[in-house]
Design a protein around this motif. Structure first.
Motif, PDB file in Angstrom:
ATOM      1  N   GLU A 183       0.838  -1.201   0.000  1.00 13.65           N
ATOM      2  CA  GLU A 183       0.000   0.000   0.000  1.00 13.65           C
ATOM      3  C   GLU A 183       0.871   1.248   0.000  1.00 13.65           C
ATOM      4  OE1 GLU A 183      -3.108   0.290   2.890  1.00 13.65           O
ATOM      5  OE2 GLU A 183      -3.410  -1.869   2.908  1.00 13.65           O
ATOM      6  N   VAL A 184       0.442   2.242  -0.775  1.00 10.22           N
ATOM      7  CA  VAL A 184       1.079   3.551  -0.769  1.00 10.22           C
ATOM      8  C   VAL A 184      -0.019   4.583  -0.554  1.00 10.22           C
ATOM      9  CG1 VAL A 184       2.448   5.224  -2.067  1.00 10.22           C
ATOM     10  CG2 VAL A 184       2.884   2.783  -2.351  1.00 10.22           C
ATOM     11  N   VAL A 185       0.185   5.463   0.426  1.00  9.53           N
ATOM     12  CA  VAL A 185      -0.787   6.508   0.728  1.00  9.53           C
ATOM     13  C   VAL A 185      -0.282   7.810   0.118  1.00  9.53           C
ATOM     14  CG1 VAL A 185      -1.995   7.779   2.541  1.00  9.53           C
ATOM     15  CG2 VAL A 185      -1.402   5.380   2.892  1.00  9.53           C
ATOM     16  N   PHE A 186      -1.137   8.480  -0.643  1.00  4.60           N
ATOM     17  CA  PHE A 186      -0.821   9.770  -1.245  1.00  4.60           C
ATOM     18  C   PHE A 186      -1.607  10.847  -0.509  1.00  4.60           C
ATOM     19  CE2 PHE A 186       0.074   6.637  -4.463  1.00  4.60           C
ATOM     20  CZ  PHE A 186       1.305   7.052  -4.942  1.00  4.60           C
ATOM     21  N   TYR A 187      -0.894  11.853  -0.027  1.00  6.25           N
ATOM     22  CA  TYR A 187      -1.495  12.927   0.758  1.00  6.25           C
ATOM     23  C   TYR A 187      -1.742  14.159  -0.105  1.00  6.25           C
ATOM     24  CZ  TYR A 187      -0.155   9.993   4.666  1.00  6.25           C
ATOM     25  OH  TYR A 187      -0.029   8.937   5.526  1.00  6.25           O
TER      26      TYR A 187
END
Length: 66
Positions: free
Chosen positions: A52-56
Motif C-alpha cells: 500500500e502507498v498513501v498519497f497525501y
C-alpha cells in the motif's frame, strides 16, 4: 514479485482499479489534491502479498507493506 492489479481507495471506499501503475499513481495524486483527503493505492502481487502507498493532499506519499 509482479503486480497483478492496483486498487485505488479513499476513505475506505474503492474508487477505481487499473493494471497500470503510472495510471494509478497519477489518479491517486490528483484525487488527493482535489478532495484534500488522502488516497491509498493497493498493489496486489502475484505472490499474494499487497503493498500500500498513501498519497497525501500536500504531495507527500508513504509506503506501507503488508
Amino acid at each position: 514479485m509482479h503486480i497483478i492489479s492496483l486498487t485505488i481507495k479513499q476513505a475506505g471506499r474503492t474508487i477505481g482499479n487499473t493494471p497500470i501503475r503510472e495510471q494509478a499513481v497519477v489518479a491517486a495524486k490528483a484525487r488527493a489534491r482535489q478532495t484534500q483527503i488522502p488516497v491509498t493505492v493497493v498493489a496486489n502481487c502475484d505472490n499474494g502479498k499487497q503493498v500500500e502507498v498513501v498519497f497525501y493532499p500536500d504531495g507527500a506519499s508513504e509506503r506501507i507493506r503488508e
